[in-house]
Design a protein around this motif. Sequence first.
Motif: not given
Length: 308
Positions: A93-97, A143-145, A159-160, A266-270
């Motif tokens: 699993c490769t994931f960015g945060v 992928a990543g958040l 967007p979350l 605002h920062d939008t987290i996606a």
Amino acid sequence: MTITQLTAFLAALEHGSFTAAARALDMTQASVSELVARLERELDVTLFARGSRRLVPSAAALELRPHAAQAVSAVQNGIDTIQALASLDRGTCTFGVLRNAAYYALADLAETFHHRHPNVRLRLVGINSALVARSIAAGELEAGLLVLPIDEDGLDVHPLFRDEVLYASATRPARRGPVTIDEVADAKLVLYDAFAGWDDPTRRQLAERARLQGRTIEPAVEVEHVETALSLVVAGTADTIVSRSVAESEGFPAGIRTFPFAEPMHDTIALVQREGVLLSPATRRIAELAERMLRERIPEHAGRTALD
């Protein structure tokens, strides 16, 4: 049309020549060329202009690309799913945060995922969102958040929630109201994420607001971590900007006051992934877990808004 043909086509498109594509696929140059030629005959189109040192994709090739990538990805993911079964007992699993993941209740994401799927190799990359976005677009991460805005070419962005950005100062009087962009431009600032610089999503918003007012923002000090910036703020050296999640964290220095912007920012987290590419089972699972953890743990606050 076969998956092998589509794989050869995508490799040629990515590497710019049949020779380079053949090396990447561990095939002969003639085999790759023939696979692409068969695909062209079946579709009755020309996919590449030959003759130059580098293959030049046609309009048809660019139109085919996302569909071919999705088809190849779907088949590979199907194989991976069957091999891993429901338990996800293998794979990577490769994931960015986002850089400040700990402030968004994601500190135990790796522990939770590993506890549930101990045989899956996990690679979490936590750098500035702008850099993570480039790694996803390049295929280095699945992928990543991330914090928006980012350069979205070739990316699928979901967007979350939004997190309000605040002005932080130890010297600005508490009785003063919201901060204007002119005041920010005139202030002595310490900004973090020095390596990403003005590619940083929050800085991009700040710079654009200043530009619209005919102003520029020049930080007096640049550091890499928000904690370092806050230590300078609490000492009265300079002011900075932080998200509300950082400002309301347990470790936020007591001597710092925060103020909203006159025009709220605002920062939008996606959740971000490559466009047209299906996620592997392991990465899909950690993306689902990260999204669920965020939605469950975001405190109810006017400055934070969940997005559907």
